[in-house]
Design an enzyme around this catalytic site. Structure first.
Site, short mmCIF file in Angstrom:
data_model
loop_
_atom_site.label_atom_id
_atom_site.label_comp_id
_atom_site.label_asym_id
_atom_site.label_seq_id
_atom_site.Cartn_x
_atom_site.Cartn_y
_atom_site.Cartn_z
N TYR A 58 0.85 -1.18 0.00
CA TYR A 58 0.00 0.00 0.00
C TYR A 58 0.89 1.24 0.00
CZ TYR A 58 -3.62 -3.32 1.55
OH TYR A 58 -4.49 -4.37 1.67
N HIS A 124 -0.06 -11.99 1.21
CA HIS A 124 -1.02 -11.22 0.41
C HIS A 124 -1.50 -12.01 -0.80
CE1 HIS A 124 -1.94 -6.64 -0.02
NE2 HIS A 124 -3.02 -7.37 -0.20
N PRO A 220 -16.10 -4.77 4.12
CA PRO A 220 -17.43 -5.07 4.66
C PRO A 220 -18.47 -4.01 4.34
CG PRO A 220 -16.02 -4.20 6.39
CD PRO A 220 -15.14 -4.39 5.19
N LEU A 221 -18.02 -2.85 3.86
CA LEU A 221 -18.95 -1.79 3.45
C LEU A 221 -19.09 -1.70 1.94
CD1 LEU A 221 -17.97 0.99 6.03
CD2 LEU A 221 -19.82 -0.69 6.16
N GLY A 222 -18.67 -2.78 1.25
CA GLY A 222 -18.84 -2.80 -0.20
C GLY A 222 -18.15 -1.67 -0.91
N GLY A 224 -17.56 1.14 0.11
CA GLY A 224 -18.25 2.40 0.40
C GLY A 224 -19.69 2.46 -0.04
N LEU A 226 -22.24 0.52 0.61
CA LEU A 226 -23.24 0.20 1.63
C LEU A 226 -23.37 1.29 2.70
CD1 LEU A 226 -22.47 -3.60 2.07
CD2 LEU A 226 -24.23 -2.53 0.65
#
Length: 333
Positions: A58, A124, A220-222, A224, A226
């Site tokens: 990253y 990774h 987990p928030l797709g 952004g 969701l």
């Protein structure tokens, strides 16, 4: 915040982690500011978050440097997860699982993170030119040397698996997990899991649960979606991967709005200050006591909001309503 114990190494972490990648890599360069990102990490720790998830690729490297700045003051409060095995070049990313490289990568990560030990060191991506057992064996040596506490494995994403045409999106990952488990215990698996990407529920999550392996729910928030804060057709910066994602075209974002509307309905039943994002995270937490969602966040308010999702307990009615929402659509469907 609720605590969760995951994996053979009995890793103790907060119920919700913090994905640090968006702070200075991949998602909208104009919004990436070092000082604000550092404040976000501190806000997350203040809110009870302990797991900080990063990787050497990253940036590359700058995300670990950012996390290292926070650890310099608060190492005892943090559980550090970083990754090796991918190299970023000009316009390409390649895997490197050679044992010598793994050892050098770990030493470099330790320096950037300003710590003597990495709590969870993850592969990774497996190198197709190196037997995964050799890479994993080199990582196990790092545990013996006291540089790493436990090992984790990142699954190939559902989108990549679909492109490869495999029978099940995590079939290849499970085969690799079976192999490396014979070399050294897998403490955690990181894979995408959300209301709009639930594929891991079928086989990968049960595999982990049956073996006492922790599950880090990535995205987990797709990405952004969701959160309900993205506008269909609003566009993304050219370097934002969502600009090329088949579920983030204006047409598909509009078609998938019933998912967000369903999360809003559930949130409303729990109070005016509960958000769709918190419902999405609570849904991930409800998938098992070994699941720890690691949502990304660039701002303090979002990190705190995500952390508070651990306090939200969904009812059987809530879970049934979410299960009944229409499946997500995208160009791969």
């Amino acid at each position: 915040m609720e605590r969760r114990t995951i994996g053979a190494a009995a890793l103790d972490v907060g119920a919700v982690g913090l994905g640090c990648m968006p702070m200075n890599w991949a998602y909208g360069a104009s919004q990436q500011r070092g000082d604000r990102s550092l404040r976000t990490v501190h806000a997350a720790l203040d809110a009870g978050v302990s797991l900080l998830d990063t990787a050497d690729m990253y940036g590359p490297f700058t995300n670990e440097l950012l996390v290292g700045r926070a650890l310099r003051e608060r190492r005892a409060e943090a559980f550090v997860s970083t990754k090796c095995g991918l190299l970023v070049g000009d316009q390409h990313i390649v895997a490197n699982g050679r044992p010598g490289y793994v050892r050098r990568a770990c030493d470099a990560s330790l320096r950037r993170l300003q710590t003597d030990v990495i709590d969870l060191y993850q592969l990774h991506r497996a190198d197709p030119e190196v037997p995964v057992e050799e890479t994993w064996g080199a990582m196990a040596e790092l545990v013996s040397a006291g540089k790493v506490r436990a090992l984790g494995f990142c699954a190939v994403g559902a989108r990549a698996a679909r492109r490869g045409g495999v029978a099940h999106v995590y079939e290849g990952t499970i085969r690799q997990l079976e192999r490396i488990q014979q070399v050294f215990p897998v403490s955690a698996v990181e894979a995408e899991l959300s209301v709009w990407s639930p594929e891991a529920l079928e086989r990968l999550l049960p595999w982990c649960e049956a073996r006492g392996v922790g599950f880090l729910a990535a995205m987990p928030l797709g990405n952004g979606f969701l959160t309900g804060t993205l506008t269909p057709g609003g566009g993304f910066e050219p370097d934002d991967p969502r600009a090329r994602h088949p579920r983030f075209t204006a047409e598909m974002m509009a078609a998938n709005q019933p998912l967000v509307a369903g999360l809003r309905r559930v949130a409303a039943r729990h109070g005016e200050h509960v958000t769709p994002a918190q419902v999405a995270l609570a849904w991930a937490l409800a998938q098992g006591p070994h699941v720890v969602p690691i949502p990304g966040a660039k701002r303090e308010c979002w990190a705190v909001e995500n952390a508070r999702a651990a306090e939200l307990v969904l009812t059987a009615r809530d879970l049934a309503e979410i299960a009944g929402l229409p499946g997500p659509r995208g160009s791969w469907d």
